[in-house]
Design a protein around this motif. Structure first.
Motif, PDB file in Angstrom:
ATOM      1  N   HIS A   1      -6.672 -24.427 -12.619  1.00 25.87           N
ATOM      2  CA  HIS A   1      -7.227 -23.533 -13.980  1.00 25.87           C
ATOM      3  C   HIS A   1      -7.248 -21.601 -13.416  1.00 25.87           C
ATOM      4  O   HIS A   1      -8.383 -21.629 -12.027  1.00 25.87           O
ATOM      5  CB  HIS A   1      -8.831 -23.153 -14.107  1.00 25.87           C
ATOM      6  N   ALA A   2      -7.206 -20.875 -14.458  1.00 25.64           N
ATOM      7  CA  ALA A   2      -7.194 -19.617 -13.985  1.00 25.64           C
ATOM      8  C   ALA A   2      -8.764 -19.046 -14.475  1.00 25.64           C
ATOM      9  O   ALA A   2      -8.798 -18.990 -15.808  1.00 25.64           O
ATOM     10  CB  ALA A   2      -6.185 -18.899 -14.732  1.00 25.64           C
ATOM     11  N   LEU A   3      -8.726 -18.337 -14.280  1.00 20.23           N
ATOM     12  CA  LEU A   3     -10.390 -17.483 -14.517  1.00 20.23           C
ATOM     13  C   LEU A   3      -9.433 -16.169 -14.910  1.00 20.23           C
ATOM     14  O   LEU A   3      -9.243 -15.373 -14.235  1.00 20.23           O
ATOM     15  CB  LEU A   3     -10.710 -17.349 -13.458  1.00 20.23           C
ATOM     16  N   ASP A   4      -9.339 -15.804 -16.210  1.00 18.99           N
ATOM     17  CA  ASP A   4      -9.007 -14.808 -16.969  1.00 18.99           C
ATOM     18  C   ASP A   4     -10.255 -13.571 -17.737  1.00 18.99           C
ATOM     19  O   ASP A   4     -10.825 -14.010 -18.477  1.00 18.99           O
ATOM     20  CB  ASP A   4      -8.118 -15.506 -18.110  1.00 18.99           C
ATOM     21  N   LEU A   5     -10.490 -12.780 -17.064  1.00 21.70           N
ATOM     22  CA  LEU A   5     -11.650 -12.193 -18.068  1.00 21.70           C
ATOM     23  C   LEU A   5     -10.900 -11.240 -18.281  1.00 21.70           C
ATOM     24  O   LEU A   5     -11.949  -9.860 -18.477  1.00 21.70           O
ATOM     25  CB  LEU A   5     -12.722 -11.531 -16.669  1.00 21.70           C
ATOM     26  N   GLY A   6     -10.073 -10.866 -18.232  1.00 23.88           N
ATOM     27  CA  GLY A   6      -9.154  -9.646 -19.482  1.00 23.88           C
ATOM     28  C   GLY A   6      -8.908  -8.296 -18.145  1.00 23.88           C
ATOM     29  O   GLY A   6      -8.375  -7.729 -18.400  1.00 23.88           O
ATOM     30  N   VAL A   7      -9.667  -8.544 -17.485  1.00 25.81           N
ATOM     31  CA  VAL A   7      -9.451  -7.341 -16.103  1.00 25.81           C
ATOM     32  C   VAL A   7      -9.413  -8.281 -14.485  1.00 25.81           C
ATOM     33  O   VAL A   7      -9.195  -9.692 -14.995  1.00 25.81           O
ATOM     34  CB  VAL A   7     -11.163  -6.323 -16.163  1.00 25.81           C
ATOM     35  N   GLY A   8      -8.962  -7.180 -13.753  1.00 21.62           N
ATOM     36  CA  GLY A   8      -8.386  -8.043 -12.387  1.00 21.62           C
ATOM     37  C   GLY A   8      -7.507  -8.404 -12.524  1.00 21.62           C
ATOM     38  O   GLY A   8      -6.751  -8.678 -11.097  1.00 21.62           O
ATOM     39  N   ARG A   9      -6.104  -8.478 -13.197  1.00 23.49           N
ATOM     40  CA  ARG A   9      -5.323  -9.186 -12.527  1.00 23.49           C
ATOM     41  C   ARG A   9      -4.365  -8.230 -13.105  1.00 23.49           C
ATOM     42  O   ARG A   9      -3.167  -8.681 -12.706  1.00 23.49           O
ATOM     43  CB  ARG A   9      -4.553 -10.166 -13.986  1.00 23.49           C
ATOM     44  N   ASP A  10      -4.743  -6.535 -13.978  1.00 22.45           N
ATOM     45  CA  ASP A  10      -3.356  -5.956 -14.123  1.00 22.45           C
ATOM     46  C   ASP A  10      -3.061  -5.094 -12.726  1.00 22.45           C
ATOM     47  O   ASP A  10      -4.133  -5.397 -11.591  1.00 22.45           O
ATOM     48  CB  ASP A  10      -4.344  -5.155 -15.004  1.00 22.45           C
ATOM     49  N   VAL A  11      -1.773  -4.677 -12.556  1.00 22.67           N
ATOM     50  CA  VAL A  11      -1.281  -4.118 -11.168  1.00 22.67           C
ATOM     51  C   VAL A  11      -2.235  -2.973 -11.393  1.00 22.67           C
ATOM     52  O   VAL A  11      -1.551  -1.661 -12.086  1.00 22.67           O
ATOM     53  CB  VAL A  11       0.025  -4.701 -10.922  1.00 22.67           C
ATOM     54  N   LEU A  12      -2.811  -2.527 -10.067  1.00 16.47           N
ATOM     55  CA  LEU A  12      -2.269  -0.888 -10.048  1.00 16.47           C
ATOM     56  C   LEU A  12      -1.564  -0.436  -9.122  1.00 16.47           C
ATOM     57  O   LEU A  12      -1.229  -1.308  -8.295  1.00 16.47           O
ATOM     58  CB  LEU A  12      -3.448  -0.718  -9.783  1.00 16.47           C
ATOM     59  N   ARG A  13      -1.267   0.763  -9.480  1.00 13.41           N
ATOM     60  CA  ARG A  13      -0.250   1.077  -8.895  1.00 13.41           C
ATOM     61  C   ARG A  13      -0.694   2.548  -8.068  1.00 13.41           C
ATOM     62  O   ARG A  13      -1.059   3.649  -8.931  1.00 13.41           O
ATOM     63  CB  ARG A  13       1.239   1.244  -9.371  1.00 13.41           C
ATOM     64  N   ALA A  14      -0.276   2.907  -6.869  1.00 14.95           N
ATOM     65  CA  ALA A  14      -0.482   4.297  -6.179  1.00 14.95           C
ATOM     66  C   ALA A  14      -0.221   4.663  -4.893  1.00 14.95           C
ATOM     67  O   ALA A  14      -0.329   3.808  -3.969  1.00 14.95           O
ATOM     68  CB  ALA A  14      -2.356   4.605  -5.800  1.00 14.95           C
ATOM     69  N   GLY A  15       1.605   5.576  -5.068  1.00 16.78           N
ATOM     70  CA  GLY A  15       2.107   5.483  -3.721  1.00 16.78           C
ATOM     71  C   GLY A  15       2.845   4.359  -3.583  1.00 16.78           C
ATOM     72  O   GLY A  15       2.859   4.109  -2.109  1.00 16.78           O
ATOM     73  N   GLY A  16       3.741   3.799  -4.450  1.00 15.95           N
ATOM     74  CA  GLY A  16       4.446   2.835  -3.511  1.00 15.95           C
ATOM     75  C   GLY A  16       3.449   1.573  -3.569  1.00 15.95           C
ATOM     76  O   GLY A  16       4.199   0.395  -3.248  1.00 15.95           O
ATOM     77  N   LEU A  17       2.417   1.632  -3.744  1.00 15.95           N
ATOM     78  CA  LEU A  17       1.187   0.263  -3.318  1.00 15.95           C
ATOM     79  C   LEU A  17       1.281  -0.226  -4.596  1.00 15.95           C
ATOM     80  O   LEU A  17       0.935   0.409  -5.932  1.00 15.95           O
ATOM     81  CB  LEU A  17       0.404   0.456  -2.547  1.00 15.95           C
TER      82      LEU A  17
END
Lengths: 348, 290
Positions: free
Chosen positions: B119-135
């Motif tokens: 199952h996926a634990l989908d809380l609306g947050v946490g799955r979004d990808v954060l980008r910083a300096g190529g990471l």
């Protein structure tokens, strides 16, 4: 009535059993077991074979955990190694089955040296940790070394023909397992009453005292570990033949827990306990399923999907209950019953 | 070069989860002298609790996390009171075997209480990808690293300054002397089980947010275990830091050697650590006097 149990000679002290009746009953049991394969139906026969093979493996673990007091959480690793050694030797290279059995024991023993040398120098739980790691590493090694082990495909194993005797039928194979079991039983009983066995028990009871008495801890612990792995490897070869197919999935981690449950339920360190524990643990899921069968189809259907989980849960519960309420295990209960039978109505 | 950095950063992210679970191991070991082989299973149960709250009550991330923390504490306390407390004073072997038995019980209860599917634990947050300096990292991965660092600091203060923390260290050092000084060992044990369950449980929830829930999640305990050995079984902070090391090592081994190495790198490390420095990087060297 005997007033006590007095031993006058050293050989009288270490004799396997000083009671004629024990010998008679054992002989009768052996005779019954030899006849059993020809009488039992296919299902009961396969259970009997499984009990015998499990007994060999549990006896192997008993040398390590029961006598020496070291925990191995990865004994299934040695089962896998033994099964693969047999399968590779016999199926892939066409060696005679006897050589296959020797290989299964020796390769498992070799693996145990590799695991044991770094971890047995330490006190405490470290062997449990390294053996746990070993049982996962070995599965990976088998899957990676596909050139030797056929990787995830597994190897099929045929029933052997040893010294001209064909063990192809279920009854004959059960007799082969019985023979190996009896050999292992005598080996374990004899190890227990020899200098080595006493040294191992001394390590279990108090390692500092044992060391003071001149027992080399590392040597004897390693000896126990290697012997244990050797026996377990042979049990693995037999289990591979029983399953007629050797693969990593055929040897789940639960088998390690099952073996520990057998020792705890039976009574740690006692060969009789291992026998009682094996019969108890192998028959427990069968009995529970029969009970559930009468409990109603709803419950039965619920558990039919999760036989593996049900078994695991039963083993866990049994381990906890025995540790909590009867740490001496079934063999302790047996001794109480025997004492009550002899001395009743006196207390002792 | 960027491959190396990618592997290292994602290794740190997963290592933070291992670190949380390793801290769970270490807290219990420090207080009770037992290795809790059911740690991975407790982690998994807490993650499933969080999933149940998220799917039945509300998907609000704060409610779910609060519920999981409370659930984890109750789970830890219940296990300590029902299963472990009666084993006080029994040999080490019995106590450890009880945790092993507990592990198989909890593991199989998943299939009976919930089901065997991921199952996926989908809380609306946490799955979004954060980008910083190529990471690029997922929110929950960043949260894992932040949580680990926060807990490390918190535990440093706790063990150093709080009464309970000092009592815990006292019980770990010498439980009989601690009893004579008026420390209730049973209460310390209960606290340790609850704290361990909560720390590892947070790790489990974060893991479920990044990856998925499945009955195979108990293996997370096996991954956290090498970290505890590397850090030192009795060193809570060391275990947390060692989690990061294990995570990075594992990722590098998987990236540069064979993928199969990723799964066993930690276990190989256990064997090396036990050969070279059995008390771990930050653990206390055990001196035995006869």
């Amino acid at each position: 009535m005997r007033s006590g149990d007095f031993k006058e000679t050293y050989s009288g002290l270490i004799v396997l059993s000083d009671s004629t009746w024990v010998w008679i009953w054992s002989a009768l049991l052996a005779a019954a077991l030899v006849c059993a394969p020809f009488v039992l139906n296919a299902y009961a026969l396969s259970l009997l074979t499984l009990v015998l093979i499990t007994l060999i493996g549990a006896l192997g673990l008993n040398i390590l955990t029961g006598l020496t007091g070291l925990i191995s959480l990865g004994h299934v690793g040695f089962l896998v190694v033994g099964a693969y050694a047999y399968a590779i030797a016999v199926t892939k290279h066409g060696l005679p089955p006897l050589a296959g059995f020797a290989a299964s024991g020796l390769v498992a023993a070799l693996a145990s040296v590799i695991v044991g040398v770094p971890s047995l120098r330490l006190r405490g739980l470290y062997l449990a940790i390294t053996t746990l790691a070993f049982s996962f590493i070995i599965n990976n090694v088998i899957l990676e070394a596909a050139a030797v082990t056929d990787g995830a495909r597994g190897i099929s194993v045929l029933r052997p023909t040893i010294l001209g005797i064909d063990f192809d039928s279920d009854a004959a194979f059960a007799l082969l397992c019985l023979a190996v079991t009896v050999l292992t039983l005598f080996a374990c009983l004899n190890i227990r009453r020899s200098r080595i066995g006493r040294a191992l028990v001394a390590i279990r009871d108090n390692d500092t005292a044992a060391r003071t008495m001149g027992v080399n801890l590392v040597t004897f612990k390693l000896y126990a570990f290697v012997t244990s792995a050797f026996i377990t490897g042979i049990a693995g070869a037999l289990l591979g033949i029983y399953l007629s197919f050797v693969s990593v999935e055929g040897f789940p981690f639960l088998l390690s827990i099952e073996a520990l449950a057998i020792l705890i339920v039976g009574g740690l360190g006692s060969v009789l306990g291992v026998v009682l524990g094996t019969v108890f643990i192998i028959l427990l899921p069968e009995v529970v399923q029969t009970v559930l069968h009468f409990a109603g189809s709803g419950v039965e259907a619920l558990f039919a999907n999760g036989v593996h989980e049900l078994k695991a849960m039963l083993y866990g519960v049994v381990i906890i209950l025995f540790l909590r309420f009867e740490p001496r295990g079934l063999v302790g209960i047996w001794h109480d019953v025997k004492r009550l039978w002899v001395h009743w109505p006196l207390r002792f | 070069m960027s491959f190396l950095i990618d592997l290292t950063v994602s290794g740190l992210a997963i290592g933070a989860l291992y670190g949380l679970i390793a801290m769970g191991f270490a807290v219990i070991y420090k207080a009770t002298g037992l290795v809790n082989f059911a740690q991975g299973e407790m982690t998994m149960i807490v993650a499933y609790l969080a999933w149940t709250i998220a799917t039945t009550l509300t998907g609000n991330v704060f409610v779910v996390v609060a519920g999981a923390v409370i659930g984890a504490a109750v789970l830890g306390l219940a296990i300590e009171r029902i299963v472990m407390r009666p084993m006080l004073g029994e040999p080490l072997f019995a106590g450890v075997m009880v945790t092993v038995a507990l592990a198989v019980i909890l593991r199989s209860s998943i299939t009976f209480i919930w089901d065997a599917y991921p199952h996926a634990l989908d809380l609306g947050v946490g799955r979004d990808v954060l980008r910083a300096g190529g990471l690029s990292l997922r929110g929950a991965q960043v949260a894992a690293i932040v949580t680990l660092l926060g807990l490390l600091a918190g535990f440093y203060v706790f063990f150093r300054f709080s009464k309970f923390g000092i009592a815990m260290r006292a019980v770990a050092a010498d439980d009989r002397a601690a009893l004579l000084m008026g420390v209730s060992a049973a209460r310390i044990h209960a606290l340790a089980w609850a704290a361990s369950s909560v720390i590892a449980g947070i790790g489990g929830v974060l893991f479920a947010m990044v990856y998925d829930l499945s009955p195979a999640m108990f293996a997370l305990g096996l991954k956290g275990f090498p970290a505890t050995i590397l850090g030192g079984l009795d060193s809570v902070l060391g275990s947390g830091v060692a989690g990061l090391i294990i995570g990075v090592t594992e990722n590098l081994a998987g990236g540069y050697l064979t993928p199969g190495m990723k799964d066993i790198a930690g276990f190989l490390m256990i064997i090396v650590v036990l050969m070279v420095r059995p008390f771990g990087l930050f653990g206390e060297r055990e001196i035995v006097r006869v």
